[in-house]
Design an enzyme around this catalytic site. Structure first.
Site, PDB file in Angstrom:
ATOM      1  N   HIS A  93       5.779  -9.728  -3.030  1.00 42.04           N
ATOM      2  CA  HIS A  93       5.493  -8.519  -2.250  1.00 42.04           C
ATOM      3  C   HIS A  93       6.126  -7.285  -2.879  1.00 42.04           C
ATOM      4  CE1 HIS A  93       5.062 -11.895   0.560  1.00 42.04           C
ATOM      5  NE2 HIS A  93       4.222 -11.134   1.244  1.00 42.04           N
TER       6      HIS A  93
ATOM      7  N   ASP B 158       1.567  -8.353  -2.623  1.00 39.86           N
ATOM      8  CA  ASP B 158       0.998  -7.988  -1.325  1.00 39.86           C
ATOM      9  C   ASP B 158       1.711  -6.807  -0.647  1.00 39.86           C
ATOM     10  OD1 ASP B 158      -0.591 -10.181  -1.705  1.00 39.86           O
ATOM     11  OD2 ASP B 158      -0.084 -11.162   0.190  1.00 39.86           O
TER      12      ASP B 158
END
Length: 311
Positions: free
Chosen positions: A269, A124
């Site tokens: 992430h 992400d």
């Protein structure tokens, strides 16, 4: 020399010129579409324009069109057909749409057979300078494909990295423009998702209807709008917890290896800050999952597998 004979000679020469021009146009497009050509692989929108230009050339040049229609003179039409087939294949690869049964639904994990040891790594908040590129290298070294959920502002800041992610064959999802958590009205939610979708397409040629709400918040208007547009809202079943500022990379690895199960969706992430610890943890994480017998799939692949299992 009679006028008729001269006319025939000129006609033959014009056909030859038209043939040469058509061949040159096709050669240019073939070069753009062939694997390994950076322009073709990184900007499919350009390839589409090139094919359109060829079709326009054949339309506005009657002699060239005549040559193209004459299979015995030069097999232009069949070559164009093959080019369009290649283009359609590239278009399919660059369109990520969930199977119909997952559209307008929320997905936390893939429901697959225990014997189907597949797992999906999701990333992400990128694309992000350095971090994304480092993760791409690790994925390539380990023959792993992941799913990247992108923020519009991050794409705006790093368009070349975005194109690199797509060129490496990873799947793409929408993660809004600003990464806001707060409740928002319908118009704001629509802008957050639609604006990002538009930039994803303009930058990479990718169309996607996979969406992940920032922070996993499902009640602030974003997920509602995404479902109205038939997106699959993709959550996760295992988190690396790599946003914890106090945790060591080994903790990220342990979190994933302990939580892994067939059909799991893993959250990590590459953007939103310093993700060097995630990069450090990634090789060991992949090695540990492989040791457990897992095969890595993208979110679109995972849902296809679930759909086939249910059939």
């Amino acid at each position: 020399m009679s006028g008729n004979h001269l006319f025939q000679q000129l006609r033959k020469k014009w056909r030859f010129v038209a043939l040469a021009l058509t061949a040159a146009a096709i050669s240019f497009i073939v070069g753009a579409l062939m694997p390994g050509n950076q322009q073709g692989s990184n900007n499919p929108a350009t390839a589409r324009v090139q094919v359109q230009n060829l079709n326009q050339f054949l339309t506005v040049n009657p002699s060239a069109k005549q040559v193209a229609d004459d299979r015995t003179a030069f097999n232009v039409d069949r070559t164009v057909e093959k080019l369009l087939t290649v283009l359609e294949s590239k278009e399919k690869l660059l369109t990520f749409v969930p199977p119909e049964q997952f559209q307008a639904t929320t997905v936390f994990e893939g429901k697959v057979k225990n014997s189907e040891k597949v797992i999906a790594l999701t990333v992400d908040d990128g694309p992000w300078p350095e971090t994304t590129e480092q993760m791409l290298d690790i994925f390539q070294q380990n023959d792993v494909k992941a799913t990247f959920f992108w923020i519009g502002k991050s794409i705006e800041n790093s368009p070349e990295i975005a194109r690199r992610v797509v060129a490496r064959g990873h799947a793409i999802g929408n993660h809004t423009w600003h990464h806001w958590y707060d409740p928002m009205d319908a118009a704001t939610a629509a802008d957050e998702i639609d604006r990002t979708a538009k930039l994803i397409y303009e930058t990479t040629g990718v169309k996607t209807t996979f969406f992940r709400p920032p922070g996993g918040v499902l009640n602030n208007g974003l997920a509602k709008y995404a479902k109205q547009q038939n997106y699959a809202v993709v959550m996760w079943s295992v988190t690396s917890a790599d946003t914890d500022p106090r945790a060591q990379p080994s903790a990220f690895v342990n979190n994933v290896l302990k939580g892994a199960k067939p059909g799991a969706i893993v959250l990590m992430h590459d953007g939103g800050g310093d993700r060097s610890r995630t990069v450090k943890a990634l090789p060991e994480m992949i090695a540990g999952l492989k040791k457990q017998g897992y095969r890595f799939v993208t979110i679109p692949e995972l849902l296809e597998i679930q759909g086939q299992s249910a059939a």
